[in-house]
Design a protein around this motif. Structure first.
Motif, PDB file in Angstrom:
ATOM      1  N   MET A   1       0.721  -1.255   0.079  1.00  8.82           N
ATOM      2  CA  MET A   1       0.047  -0.077  -0.093  1.00  8.82           C
ATOM      3  C   MET A   1       0.715   1.284  -0.144  1.00  8.82           C
ATOM      4  N   ASN A   2       0.350   2.323  -0.800  1.00 11.33           N
ATOM      5  CA  ASN A   2       1.217   3.584  -0.719  1.00 11.33           C
ATOM      6  C   ASN A   2       1.334   4.194   0.803  1.00 11.33           C
ATOM      7  N   GLN A   3       2.640   4.717   0.759  1.00 12.21           N
ATOM      8  CA  GLN A   3       2.899   5.039   2.160  1.00 12.21           C
ATOM      9  C   GLN A   3       1.748   6.441   2.773  1.00 12.21           C
ATOM     10  N   SER A   4       1.552   7.278   1.734  1.00 18.89           N
ATOM     11  CA  SER A   4       0.628   8.299   2.392  1.00 18.89           C
ATOM     12  C   SER A   4      -0.775   8.137   2.457  1.00 18.89           C
ATOM     13  N   THR A   5      -1.380   7.268   1.493  1.00 17.17           N
ATOM     14  CA  THR A   5      -2.444   6.679   1.718  1.00 17.17           C
ATOM     15  C   THR A   5      -3.035   5.853   2.952  1.00 17.17           C
ATOM     16  N   LYS A   6      -2.313   5.133   3.664  1.00 19.12           N
ATOM     17  CA  LYS A   6      -2.593   4.305   4.485  1.00 19.12           C
ATOM     18  C   LYS A   6      -2.966   5.139   5.830  1.00 19.12           C
ATOM     19  N   PRO A   7      -2.046   6.234   6.261  1.00 21.93           N
ATOM     20  CA  PRO A   7      -2.655   6.833   7.403  1.00 21.93           C
ATOM     21  C   PRO A   7      -3.997   7.491   7.257  1.00 21.93           C
ATOM     22  N   MET A   8      -4.218   7.932   5.812  1.00 17.96           N
ATOM     23  CA  MET A   8      -5.709   8.453   5.748  1.00 17.96           C
ATOM     24  C   MET A   8      -6.638   7.578   5.833  1.00 17.96           C
ATOM     25  N   LEU A   9      -6.491   5.998   5.042  1.00 18.74           N
ATOM     26  CA  LEU A   9      -7.441   5.202   5.161  1.00 18.74           C
ATOM     27  C   LEU A   9      -7.746   4.706   6.634  1.00 18.74           C
ATOM     28  N   LEU A  10      -6.578   4.714   7.264  1.00 21.80           N
ATOM     29  CA  LEU A  10      -6.728   4.257   8.871  1.00 21.80           C
ATOM     30  C   LEU A  10      -7.695   5.265   9.530  1.00 21.80           C
ATOM     31  N   SER A  11      -7.273   6.799   9.347  1.00 21.57           N
ATOM     32  CA  SER A  11      -8.036   7.646   9.923  1.00 21.57           C
ATOM     33  C   SER A  11      -9.656   7.619   9.575  1.00 21.57           C
ATOM     34  N   ALA A  12      -9.965   7.264   8.222  1.00 21.19           N
ATOM     35  CA  ALA A  12     -11.306   7.162   7.871  1.00 21.19           C
ATOM     36  C   ALA A  12     -11.909   5.861   8.338  1.00 21.19           C
ATOM     37  N   ALA A  13     -10.911   4.890   8.617  1.00 22.26           N
ATOM     38  CA  ALA A  13     -11.554   3.621   9.282  1.00 22.26           C
ATOM     39  C   ALA A  13     -12.011   4.081  10.681  1.00 22.26           C
ATOM     40  N   GLY A  14     -11.002   4.560  11.348  1.00 24.49           N
ATOM     41  CA  GLY A  14     -11.374   5.002  12.984  1.00 24.49           C
ATOM     42  C   GLY A  14     -12.529   5.800  13.002  1.00 24.49           C
ATOM     43  N   VAL A  15     -12.620   6.778  12.173  1.00 34.37           N
ATOM     44  CA  VAL A  15     -13.937   7.597  12.359  1.00 34.37           C
ATOM     45  C   VAL A  15     -15.309   6.574  12.171  1.00 34.37           C
ATOM     46  N   ALA A  16     -15.108   5.871  10.980  1.00 33.71           N
ATOM     47  CA  ALA A  16     -16.202   5.072  10.637  1.00 33.71           C
ATOM     48  C   ALA A  16     -16.597   4.008  11.718  1.00 33.71           C
ATOM     49  N   ALA A  17     -15.373   3.377  12.306  1.00 27.34           N
ATOM     50  CA  ALA A  17     -15.647   2.676  13.260  1.00 27.34           C
ATOM     51  C   ALA A  17     -16.307   3.084  14.564  1.00 27.34           C
ATOM     52  N   ALA A  18     -15.930   4.321  15.019  1.00 25.50           N
ATOM     53  CA  ALA A  18     -16.562   4.976  15.962  1.00 25.50           C
ATOM     54  C   ALA A  18     -18.217   5.276  15.856  1.00 25.50           C
ATOM     55  N   LEU A  19     -18.354   5.658  14.639  1.00 25.16           N
ATOM     56  CA  LEU A  19     -19.802   5.963  14.099  1.00 25.16           C
ATOM     57  C   LEU A  19     -20.524   4.706  14.348  1.00 25.16           C
ATOM     58  N   LEU A  20     -19.753   3.596  14.072  1.00 27.37           N
ATOM     59  CA  LEU A  20     -20.668   2.200  13.862  1.00 27.37           C
ATOM     60  C   LEU A  20     -20.999   1.719  15.521  1.00 27.37           C
ATOM     61  N   VAL A  21     -19.999   1.967  16.002  1.00 25.33           N
ATOM     62  CA  VAL A  21     -19.954   1.610  17.699  1.00 25.33           C
ATOM     63  C   VAL A  21     -21.301   2.295  18.050  1.00 25.33           C
ATOM     64  N   TRP A  22     -21.155   3.562  18.002  1.00 25.85           N
ATOM     65  CA  TRP A  22     -22.297   4.657  18.136  1.00 25.85           C
ATOM     66  C   TRP A  22     -23.577   4.118  17.895  1.00 25.85           C
ATOM     67  N   GLN A  23     -23.801   3.806  16.543  1.00 27.91           N
ATOM     68  CA  GLN A  23     -25.035   3.385  15.830  1.00 27.91           C
ATOM     69  C   GLN A  23     -25.579   2.119  16.649  1.00 27.91           C
ATOM     70  N   LEU A  24     -24.477   0.855  16.741  1.00 25.82           N
ATOM     71  CA  LEU A  24     -24.859  -0.282  17.299  1.00 25.82           C
ATOM     72  C   LEU A  24     -25.509  -0.032  18.585  1.00 25.82           C
TER      73      LEU A  24
END
Lengths: 257, 258
Positions: A1-24
């Motif tokens: 995976m590209n070096q610079s996209t990995k942090p961004m993808l993880l950040s997006a995943a973090g936000v998405a996971a938090a929203l998902l936990v909240w929703q559940l």
């Protein structure tokens, strides 16, 4: 995976996971009605954004914060220069300022509400009270910390006192004042919200209080999200303003090798 | 009289003069908002020493310290993990920065609606609000540890545990302590706010209640007590900080005089 996209993808995943936990948690009714689902909160957020009442509360909050901040900046710098320029005055105020510094404005909120009532003046007073002291103390430090050699040089070149003040003392105190303002600006927003929430002053704090006491939990969360965004804007704007105003100072200059 | 003696006399004398002025000027005061200091102190003694000492003062302070302690332990731990493990940092960085933007007191109504008005709500509000300053300071402190020192400790083959306790923790210490100090102030503010929002116990609740029921001297007594606590808590923190960071403060002084 590209070096610079990995942090961004993880950040997006973090936000998405938090929203998902909240929703559940919300759908699972972990906290009953008090925790509305994300979808409901964002629906409420968009409804709120369409109302005039919201925008006038937002305007009141931002207006009170900025006006009180401006007032305390002017008063704080003037007072700080006066106190910092005369040693006896500096010593006389030292103990009083040191005592008042760790006392947050929420302590005198009952007094402010008593004297002004739940009004805009009350909020202005509290915010100005809270922002004034740090600005005064930083200005005093800055004025007191002026390089004596620079001051003496200016004097031996025949500069008059006002000139020394504006060309030597104030510029050398500017980084201190900048720091104080960067701390004071987000604080001003916080105190405005506190004044509205606990003292009934106008603005988003009051809206939050009404949403909470009325059991309108979706709006409560929506308003807190708005405040989070507003807080970030305040922090970013003051940092940018400080950088702009102090671009000449060595701590902000680009290092040239 | 020489200059330093005069200055320290002025420094010590001014607060005394101001208090004396307050006492004298307010003595015959009939203004409802500004009762005589004499009466405020009388009420102070009657209320806080020791009628409500246990039921309210100790309760408030216990909430403050529990919340602050939770925030300190969690903040430093999460801060360490966040700073040392890039994956974790990328995962939670945006969340932390968004949550930090929310005025801490605005979280109180949310916790009231979630857990009610009890002690748990107050401690949770205090802990969560005070978490972010120390967390962010810990991350920044660790990220700014000198790379040369880290390289040297690697060359000397220090274990991971040794690197953390002997190298990273001390050099991030000063910044962690500044974060803790901000956290303590936030904790104090949220302590008062969580009591003012609809509970009946605690110093903040009593002070606001006194104002609403127009018992002005009681309100002033509450304000005085909160002011003194705010000052005292900060002073104790500074003493601890000076003790723990003695090596750092000493080295700074040396560097300055050199």
């Amino acid at each position: 995976m590209n070096q610079s996209t990995k942090p961004m993808l993880l950040s997006a995943a973090g936000v998405a996971a938090a929203l998902l936990v909240w929703q559940l948690m919300a759908v699972g009714k972990v906290a009953g009605e008090a925790l509305p689902p994300v979808t409901t909160v964002f629906a409420a957020l968009f409804t709120t954004l369409g109302t005039g009442a919201f925008w006038s509360s937002l305007g009141a909050t931002v207006g009170i914060s900025l006006l009180a901040l401006a007032l305390s900046a002017v008063a704080g710098v003037v007072l700080g220069i006066l106190i910092g320029s005369f040693d006896p005055v500096r010593y006389a105020t030292l103990a009083v300022l040191e005592f008042l510094k760790p006392v947050p404005p929420i302590v005198i909120l009952p007094l402010a509400v008593l004297v002004f009532g739940p009004t805009q003046e009350m909020s202005l007073f509290l915010v100005a009270f809270g922002c004034l002291l740090p600005i005064v103390m930083q200005t005093v430090d800055g004025v007191h910390g002026t390089d004596p050699v620079a001051r003496d040089t200016a004097r031996s070149y025949g500069l008059k006192s006002p000139e020394i003040l504006f060309r030597v003392v104030l510029p050398s105190a500017m980084p201190y004042i900048g720091t104080a303002m960067r701390v004071a600006a987000p604080a001003a927003l916080v105190i405005t919200v506190v004044a509205g929430l606990l003292g009934g002053g106008p603005g988003l704090g009051q809206s939050i209080y009404q949403a909470q006491s009325g059991g309108d939990y979706a709006s409560l969360y929506a308003l807190v999200i708005v405040l989070g965004v507003l807080g970030l804007i305040f922090q970013g704007a003051t940092r940018a303003a400080e950088r702009r105003a102090l671009h000449w100072h060595q701590s902000f200059r680009e290092v040239v090798h | 009289m020489n200059r330093t003696a005069r200055n320290s006399l002025i420094g010590a004398g001014t607060p005394v003069v101001l208090l004396a002025l307050w006492w004298v000027l307010s003595d015959q005061s009939t203004n409802a908002f500004f009762p005589p200091l004499r009466i405020i102190l009388e009420r102070f003694q009657q209320l806080w020493l020791f009628q409500h000492f246990q039921s309210d003062i100790l309760l408030s302070l216990a909430n403050l310290f529990t919340g602050f302690a939770i925030a300190a332990v969690l903040g430093i731990t999460i801060g360490f993990v966040t700073a040392l493990v890039p994956t974790v940092r990328w995962l939670i960085d945006p969340l932390i920065h968004f949550l930090r933007g929310i005025p801490p007191v605005a979280l109180v109504p949310i916790f009231i609606s979630l857990i009610g008005f009890g002690t748990e709500m107050r401690v949770t509000s205090i802990a969560l609000a005070a978490l972010f300053p120390v967390l962010i300071a810990t991350v920044d402190g660790i990220r700014s540890v000198d790379q040369d020192i880290l390289d040297v400790s690697r060359v000397y083959r220090l274990s991971r545990r040794e690197r953390i306790t002997n190298v990273i923790l001390p050099s991030a210490g000063p910044q962690i302590f500044s974060g803790l100090q901000v956290s303590l102030q936030v904790a104090f503010i949220v302590m008062i706010a969580s009591e003012m929002l609809g509970s009946s116990q605690g110093i903040g609740a009593m002070t606001l209640l006194a104002q609403q029921s127009f018992m002005i001297a009681d309100m002033w007594a509450g304000i005085l007590l909160l002011g003194v606590i705010g000052f005292a808590v900060n002073m104790i923190f500074n003493l601890v900080r000076r003790r723990v960071l003695a090596w750092y403060i000493g080295s700074r002084r040396l560097a300055k005089s050199a």
